[in-house]
Structure formats: C-alpha cells, structure tokens
Design a protein around this motif. Structure first.
Motif, short mmCIF file in Angstrom:
data_model
loop_
_atom_site.label_atom_id
_atom_site.label_comp_id
_atom_site.label_asym_id
_atom_site.label_seq_id
_atom_site.Cartn_x
_atom_site.Cartn_y
_atom_site.Cartn_z
N ASP A 33 -11.77 -5.76 3.94
CA ASP A 33 -10.55 -6.59 3.95
C ASP A 33 -9.36 -5.78 3.45
OD1 ASP A 33 -12.05 -8.69 4.88
OD2 ASP A 33 -12.14 -9.77 2.95
N GLU A 34 -9.56 -5.06 2.36
CA GLU A 34 -8.47 -4.24 1.80
C GLU A 34 -8.05 -3.16 2.80
OE1 GLU A 34 -7.37 -4.08 -1.73
OE2 GLU A 34 -8.44 -5.91 -2.26
N HIS A 35 -9.07 -2.54 3.42
CA HIS A 35 -8.78 -1.49 4.41
C HIS A 35 -7.98 -2.07 5.58
CE1 HIS A 35 -9.21 2.12 6.75
NE2 HIS A 35 -9.83 1.46 7.73
N THR A 36 -8.42 -3.24 6.05
CA THR A 36 -7.70 -3.90 7.15
C THR A 36 -6.27 -4.23 6.73
OG1 THR A 36 -9.79 -4.86 7.91
CG2 THR A 36 -7.77 -5.87 8.72
N THR A 37 -6.10 -4.74 5.53
CA THR A 37 -4.77 -5.09 5.04
C THR A 37 -3.89 -3.86 4.91
OG1 THR A 37 -5.69 -6.96 3.81
CG2 THR A 37 -3.50 -6.21 3.16
N VAL A 38 -4.43 -2.79 4.33
CA VAL A 38 -3.66 -1.55 4.16
C VAL A 38 -3.31 -0.97 5.52
CG1 VAL A 38 -3.82 0.83 3.35
CG2 VAL A 38 -4.52 -1.03 1.85
N SER A 39 -4.26 -0.98 6.45
CA SER A 39 -3.99 -0.45 7.80
C SER A 39 -2.90 -1.28 8.46
CB SER A 39 -5.25 -0.50 8.66
OG SER A 39 -6.21 0.38 8.16
N ARG A 40 -2.95 -2.60 8.35
CA ARG A 40 -1.93 -3.46 8.93
C ARG A 40 -0.56 -3.19 8.33
NH1 ARG A 40 0.00 -8.07 7.25
NH2 ARG A 40 -1.70 -8.41 5.80
N LEU A 41 -0.54 -3.05 6.99
CA LEU A 41 0.73 -2.77 6.32
C LEU A 41 1.30 -1.41 6.73
CD1 LEU A 41 0.05 -4.10 2.70
CD2 LEU A 41 1.56 -5.10 4.44
#
Length: 119
Positions: free
Chosen positions: A102-110
C-alpha cells in the motif's frame, strides 16, 4: 556242633555287617532327601519376593503412565502455543507485506502525480 556254631557265628557277623551297610545306605538316602518344611519355607520366601517385585513393577508402570500423560499434556499445550505463534507471525507478515505494498503504491502514485504536475 562246633562247625555249626562257627557257621552261625560267621552268619551272625555277616548279618551285622549287612545291617550296618543298610543303615548307612538308609542314612545317605535320608540325608539326600529335601526337608519338606525347609522346601516349603523357601517356596514361601520366593513367592513373597516375586509378589514384591510384581508390586514394584506395577507401581512403576502406574508412575510411568502418569508421567507420560503429564508430558503428553505439556507437549499438547506447547504445540497449541507454537501454532498460535506461527499464525501470529504469518498474520503479522501478511499485514506488513500488505502495508508495504500500500505504501509503495501510494508513494508511486505521488511520484507520478508530482512528475505530471512538474511538466
């Protein structure tokens, strides 16, 4: 008459020797026989010893069974605790992996949003 007397005397002497020999043989046979009272006493002692050993073996068997049950119960509890710990570790691992994704997805999106915003 004198000869008859001498023959009777020899015969008497022979009979005395035969009686002494028979007495010795009889005594030897009696000495070699087992005294029934001593035999019965010895058998009673052996029976008592066998009973004591049986009682000891029975008590030992009961004690070993009791200890085995205690060990089995302890192992069963330990198995349950180990399973709980395994489940907890698996759950924590899954939660950590999911959180990291989830964190990776959020960071990638950001990062992608920032990159699009900077263009």
């Amino acid at each position: 008459v004198s000869q008859s007397l001498q023959e009777a005397h020899e015969r008497c002497h022979q009979l005395s020797e035969d009686m002494a020999e028979l007495s010795d043989q009889t005594q030897t046979k009696l000495d070699s026989k087992v005294d029934i009272t001593a035999w019965n006493d010895m058998n009673d002692d052996i029976d008592a010893s066998v009973k004591t050993v049986r009682d000891m073996a029975s008590a030992l068997r009961l004690e070993v069974d009791s200890r085995r049950r205690k060990v089995d119960e302890t192992f069963s509890l330990l198995r349950g605790e180990v399973k709980q710990l395994d489940d907890k570790v698996d759950m924590n691992n899954n939660n950590t992996t999911r959180q990291m994704e989830d964190e990776h997805t959020t960071v990638s999106r950001l990062i992608q949003e920032r990159a699009q915003h900077n263009r």
